[in-house]
Design a protein around this motif. Sequence first.
Motif, PDB file in Angstrom:
ATOM      1  N   GLU A  46      96.592  25.715 -13.494  1.00 39.91           N
ATOM      2  CA  GLU A  46      97.255  26.191 -12.283  1.00 39.91           C
ATOM      3  C   GLU A  46      96.832  27.696 -11.430  1.00 39.91           C
ATOM      4  O   GLU A  46      96.065  27.764 -10.470  1.00 39.91           O
TER       5      GLU A  46
ATOM      6  N   LEU B  69     105.620  29.642 -14.256  1.00 37.14           N
ATOM      7  CA  LEU B  69     105.454  28.314 -15.205  1.00 37.14           C
ATOM      8  C   LEU B  69     105.144  28.433 -16.810  1.00 37.14           C
ATOM      9  O   LEU B  69     104.901  28.472 -17.664  1.00 37.14           O
ATOM     10  N   TYR B  70     104.987  30.212 -16.531  1.00 42.81           N
ATOM     11  CA  TYR B  70     103.734  31.062 -17.714  1.00 42.81           C
ATOM     12  C   TYR B  70     104.835  31.079 -18.614  1.00 42.81           C
ATOM     13  O   TYR B  70     104.733  30.664 -20.029  1.00 42.81           O
ATOM     14  N   GLU B  71     106.570  30.802 -17.884  1.00 42.29           N
ATOM     15  CA  GLU B  71     107.316  30.353 -19.562  1.00 42.29           C
ATOM     16  C   GLU B  71     107.770  29.984 -19.919  1.00 42.29           C
ATOM     17  O   GLU B  71     108.315  29.306 -21.327  1.00 42.29           O
ATOM     18  N   GLU B  72     107.510  28.924 -18.974  1.00 43.28           N
ATOM     19  CA  GLU B  72     108.012  27.191 -19.544  1.00 43.28           C
ATOM     20  C   GLU B  72     106.800  26.139 -20.156  1.00 43.28           C
ATOM     21  O   GLU B  72     106.811  25.438 -20.555  1.00 43.28           O
ATOM     22  N   ASP B  73     105.358  26.530 -19.523  1.00 41.30           N
ATOM     23  CA  ASP B  73     104.400  25.538 -19.730  1.00 41.30           C
ATOM     24  C   ASP B  73     103.097  26.483 -19.548  1.00 41.30           C
ATOM     25  O   ASP B  73     102.688  26.580 -18.475  1.00 41.30           O
ATOM     26  N   TYR B  74     102.680  27.377 -20.474  1.00 43.20           N
ATOM     27  CA  TYR B  74     101.421  27.937 -20.799  1.00 43.20           C
ATOM     28  C   TYR B  74     100.579  27.642 -20.298  1.00 43.20           C
ATOM     29  O   TYR B  74      99.450  28.017 -19.369  1.00 43.20           O
ATOM     30  N   TYR B  75     100.712  25.781 -20.977  1.00 46.29           N
ATOM     31  CA  TYR B  75      98.686  25.560 -20.638  1.00 46.29           C
ATOM     32  C   TYR B  75      98.790  24.930 -19.216  1.00 46.29           C
ATOM     33  O   TYR B  75      98.257  25.611 -18.791  1.00 46.29           O
ATOM     34  N   LEU B  76      99.438  24.334 -19.267  1.00 44.67           N
ATOM     35  CA  LEU B  76      99.669  24.723 -16.984  1.00 44.67           C
ATOM     36  C   LEU B  76      99.457  25.469 -16.361  1.00 44.67           C
ATOM     37  O   LEU B  76      99.214  25.321 -15.855  1.00 44.67           O
ATOM     38  N   TRP B  77     100.769  26.581 -16.490  1.00 50.32           N
ATOM     39  CA  TRP B  77     100.285  28.206 -16.103  1.00 50.32           C
ATOM     40  C   TRP B  77      98.772  27.984 -16.227  1.00 50.32           C
ATOM     41  O   TRP B  77      98.439  28.932 -14.982  1.00 50.32           O
TER      42      TRP B  77
END
Length: 159
Positions: free
Chosen positions: A22, A11-19
């Motif tokens: 979460e 997730l860190y690589e794909e969607d920082y905000y969601l990382w």
Amino acid sequence: MLKTKLDLKKLYEEDYYLWLIETIKALEEKDFESLDLENLLQELKGMVRSIEKELTSYITRLLVHVYKWENFPNLRSKSWRISIITSQDKIKRLLEENPSLKSKIEKCLEDAWKDATGWIAQETDKDLEDLPLKSPYTFDEIMNFNPKKEEIAKWPYNQ
């Protein structure tokens, strides 16, 4: 909710905000097993660097305008005065919010002077070689510097 470290790493690589969302949830729920500690550590280190850079940036601006104020009195302006006072206020606030940052003042002052010399040279057409290698001011001197209204140069823009 995501349940594994691998999920958060991806997730860190794909969607920082969601990382971030979460990671906060995992911390709030004390779900330490699913934390992406590697990236979390990097983010925290980045926050530390960011705060130090903020202090350096304010000190740089302050050094530039104090130096110009003292060495180019015929060009003194309201904007230099405002910049000095505003920079002092921002530094005070930053140090009040982060008291341990005081231990970094000397290093930030040294780095700030290196940045300030380039700025001063560009704005005044002074050669870099003609500027001091080290800051001619201590931190206390720039923080206590008082540009008086009466000292502003008398030229049309300042009237």
